[in-house]
Design an enzyme around this catalytic site. Sequence first.
Site, PDB file in Angstrom:
ATOM      1  N   GLU A  79      34.278 -62.792  14.036  1.00 49.18           N
ATOM      2  CA  GLU A  79      33.635 -62.072  12.668  1.00 49.18           C
ATOM      3  C   GLU A  79      32.798 -61.110  13.076  1.00 49.18           C
ATOM      4  OE1 GLU A  79      34.810 -62.651   9.832  1.00 49.18           O
ATOM      5  OE2 GLU A  79      36.109 -64.316  10.125  1.00 49.18           O
ATOM      6  N   ARG A  89      35.300 -71.828  -3.065  1.00 49.21           N
ATOM      7  CA  ARG A  89      36.578 -71.836  -4.012  1.00 49.21           C
ATOM      8  C   ARG A  89      36.978 -73.267  -4.288  1.00 49.21           C
ATOM      9  NH1 ARG A  89      41.411 -73.172  -1.831  1.00 49.21           N
ATOM     10  NH2 ARG A  89      40.906 -73.177   0.380  1.00 49.21           N
ATOM     11  N   CYS A 142      31.913 -71.454   6.288  1.00 47.88           N
ATOM     12  CA  CYS A 142      31.757 -70.573   7.528  1.00 47.88           C
ATOM     13  C   CYS A 142      30.850 -69.388   7.416  1.00 47.88           C
ATOM     14  CB  CYS A 142      33.028 -70.318   7.961  1.00 47.88           C
ATOM     15  SG  CYS A 142      34.026 -71.748   8.587  1.00 47.88           S
ATOM     16  N   HIS A 166      36.603 -67.461  13.563  1.00 49.76           N
ATOM     17  CA  HIS A 166      37.795 -68.054  12.825  1.00 49.76           C
ATOM     18  C   HIS A 166      39.132 -68.115  13.465  1.00 49.76           C
ATOM     19  CE1 HIS A 166      35.983 -67.502   8.485  1.00 49.76           C
ATOM     20  NE2 HIS A 166      36.185 -68.919   8.707  1.00 49.76           N
TER      21      HIS A 166
HETATM   22  N1  PCA Z   1      36.578 -73.110   7.726  1.00 49.36           N
HETATM   23  C1  PCA Z   1      35.681 -73.050   6.629  1.00 49.36           C
HETATM   24  C2  PCA Z   1      34.455 -73.914   6.363  1.00 49.36           C
HETATM   25  C3  PCA Z   1      34.740 -75.014   7.576  1.00 49.36           C
HETATM   26  C4  PCA Z   1      35.885 -74.507   8.385  1.00 49.36           C
HETATM   27  O1  PCA Z   1      36.379 -74.791   9.418  1.00 49.36           O
HETATM   28  C5  PCA Z   1      35.476 -71.670   6.168  1.00 49.36           C
HETATM   29  O2  PCA Z   1      36.226 -70.590   6.485  1.00 49.36           O
HETATM   30  O3  PCA Z   1      34.607 -71.341   5.190  1.00 49.36           O
END
Ligand code: PCA
Length: 214
Positions: A79, A89, A142, A166
């Site tokens: 990111e 969401r 996140c 991610h």
């Molecule tokens: N993914 C979520 C929150 C926790 C995770 O592992 C997100 O992309 O916000």
Amino acid sequence: MMKILITGFEPFGGEKINPAWEAVNSLPSKIDDIDIFKLQLPTVFRASGLKLFEAIDLLKPDVVICVGQAGGRFDFCVERIAINIDDGRIPDNNGHQPIDETIFKDGENAYFSTLPIKAIVEEVKKAGIPASVSNTAGTYVCNHIMYSLLYYITKNKLNIRGGFIHVPYIAQQVIGKKNTPFMELSTLTKALEISIRATRDHCVDIKVSGGKEC
Ligand code: PCA
């Protein structure tokens, strides 16, 4: 000796596991000359940040990398940016669902990752693993943790580099789901190891295109 704090989230949204935590937890406690400290964070707005701040104060790491699941994404996504907004969401694991709430009133609109995001992507791809720079970490927990991390570092003038990655689902999560991308857990763990080494090796990022049209 370099110290890295790396975090992964609890499962959320009906999943039984979170591949981010599984991959973080599979890392060794030492990579070359780097000490690795692993921490699981609750998938909860605010509480996740407070737990992270406590760990930072205690460990005083050189680098913090937070990792989360992005179900539906194809590759290992480094990111670039976190924004000052919570917009769930779905509710978090405490049943809280903020809508368009500012994370920190005295924070910037956004913070950029201070990890060498391009170098990480290039090194991970060199190992044959699909990876790319992502220009949105969403508006759920996140993005919240990435924003909170960079806010805390900035406000307290800490000499820490930090950012967020991610990861896609892993194989066992997509059994019975159609057309859903996934990676093997061992691939994710390897990509994290490469990311850690790339962060050590690149105090300044490399200049290659990571751009995308929308
Ligand atoms: N993914 C979520 C929150 C926790 C995770 O592992 C997100 O992309 O916000």
